[in-house]
Structure formats: C-alpha cells, structure tokens
Design an enzyme around this catalytic site. Sequence first.
Site, short mmCIF file in Angstrom:
data_model
loop_
_atom_site.label_atom_id
_atom_site.label_comp_id
_atom_site.label_asym_id
_atom_site.label_seq_id
_atom_site.Cartn_x
_atom_site.Cartn_y
_atom_site.Cartn_z
N ASP A 66 0.84 -1.20 0.00
CA ASP A 66 0.00 0.00 0.00
C ASP A 66 0.88 1.25 0.00
OD1 ASP A 66 -2.23 1.60 0.06
OD2 ASP A 66 -3.09 0.74 1.88
N GLY A 67 0.28 2.38 -0.32
CA GLY A 67 0.99 3.65 -0.32
C GLY A 67 0.79 4.39 0.99
N ASP A 123 0.46 8.74 2.59
CA ASP A 123 0.53 10.18 2.34
C ASP A 123 1.71 10.79 3.08
OD1 ASP A 123 -1.88 10.47 0.71
OD2 ASP A 123 -2.86 9.70 2.50
N GLU A 170 -8.23 0.03 4.12
CA GLU A 170 -6.77 -0.06 4.14
C GLU A 170 -6.28 -0.49 5.52
OE1 GLU A 170 -5.38 3.16 0.75
OE2 GLU A 170 -5.71 3.86 2.79
C1 5RP Z 1 -5.53 6.14 -0.12
C2 5RP Z 1 -4.19 6.19 0.51
C3 5RP Z 1 -3.00 6.16 -0.39
O1 5RP Z 1 -2.21 5.10 -0.04
C4 5RP Z 1 -2.25 7.44 -0.24
O2 5RP Z 1 -3.15 8.51 -0.50
C5 5RP Z 1 -1.06 7.51 -1.19
O3 5RP Z 1 -1.51 7.63 -2.50
P1 5RP Z 1 -0.52 7.92 -3.72
O4 5RP Z 1 0.27 6.68 -3.94
O5 5RP Z 1 -1.46 8.23 -4.86
O6 5RP Z 1 0.33 9.11 -3.35
O7 5RP Z 1 -4.03 6.22 1.71
O8 5RP Z 1 -6.55 6.20 0.84
#
Ligand code: 5RP
Length: 225
Positions: free
Chosen positions: A81-82, A84, A103
């Site tokens: 997962d990513g 912020d 998530e």
């Molecule tokens: C979605 C998230 C994403 O993991 C987070 O926003 C990162 O997204 P990106 O890879 O587009 O920067 O928490 O709810």
Amino acid sequence: MNTEMEKKNSAYAALNYVKEGDVVGLGTGTTVKFFIERLAEEIGQGLSVRCVATSKNTEHMAKSLGIQVFDNVSKIDVDVDGADEIDGNGNMIKGGGGALFREKIVAYNSRKVIIIADSTKLHPEGIGNFGIPVEVNPFLSQNTRYNLERLGGICKFRDEGNFYTDNGNLILDCHFGIISNPVHMEQNIKMIPGVVEVGIFTNLANTLLLGRESNIEVVNFNRKQ
Ligand code: 5RP
C-alpha cells in the site's frame, strides 16, 4: 525530482515480497497502480496469487487486468500500500484517496505490510502536516466534527461534504499540525462516537520501499504483532 519514476521504482521493488501462492492485499492510490500493473504481468507469466482489494477502484482495476479478488480470506501474507506521510518509526498518515477504512483492516490482518512511496512522503520530523483524514458516519456528522475540533484542530468535510467513501461515509480532513504522539492521537480520535476510522496508522508498517529516481531505499520497522 521525477516523482513518477520514484513511484514506479518503489512499486516494482514490492514484487520481490510476493511469493507463489500468497494472498496479497492491494492498497489504493497512484503508486499502488504501478504495483498492480506489474503484478498482473507476473500473473500472466504464471505466478499464482489471490488478492484482497482496499477500495472499489483498486478492485475494478485489478479485475480488469485479470487478477482474482476476494472479499473474505483466512489470511493475508503481504499487503502492498501507499502512504501520504510516513515518519522514521513507520507511523503513517493515510486516506488521501479516502480508502483508509479498508486499508487499515487489510494492513492489520496482514503478516507483512510493505509501504511503497516516492521520496516526498518521508517526514522524519513527524507526520501531520498533510492533515488527518477521518472517516465519519453521516449521522450527526456536524457534532462529530465539533468533537474532533475539541481535540485542538480544524476539520473540513472533504469536497464540502460531497465526497462519499466506498462505505457510504464522509471524510473530515483534520489539521492539527505535526502530531507529537501519533499513538495517543489515533486512540483519542477513534474514541469519538461517529468516527468510523482514522487515517493515522501506527505499528502496522513492516517495511518502507522509498523510491528514488534511480534506486530505492529500504527502511525496516519494528512492528509488534
Ligand atoms: C488512499 C491512501 C493512499 O495510499 C495514499 O493517499 C497515497 O496515494 P498515492 O500513492 O497516490 O500518493 O491512503 O486512501
């Protein structure tokens, strides 16, 4: 700085953590998209995995690429997962895409959580400047907002209240500045009735694959399970 390249480098490196037969958690966001594309290629070449998706968008994308997605699995081997924001201890802000509820469930139930991110996401000074996405039930949501602000921040409904999550809830983006104690803050917010989930993730990340333009930096955290 080439952020796209950093995201790709990070996402592609996450394939090394996926093994034959694994159940894989698929995160949400622009970085995870690169991972899903590459995972689909591996599946096309014979890799056998089953997946769990953290959002309808991810589920749709994965299925369109021929990836098997399930709603109920007995175990998740690895979640990719990513984030912020992430600090040097693996504390994270998530929910920029509004998928924080699923998530967090997927991360909590995964043996290993691999975070993929471009270099702008690492904040050794502490997390919080991005804001804290908080998923709230629409019922008495103005009261929930008031109760959140009593913790000392300012909260605004995402898209002026027109953003609905996959679960039919609203997102409040709350600004408290840098969070001095993410564990306490996560618990305090979670205690407020009406809060469905909070986008502070603590003690969930095992490894961060931080993308650079020409390589990745691997950061391991001490996740207690
Ligand atoms: C979605 C998230 C994403 O993991 C987070 O926003 C990162 O997204 P990106 O890879 O587009 O920067 O928490 O709810």
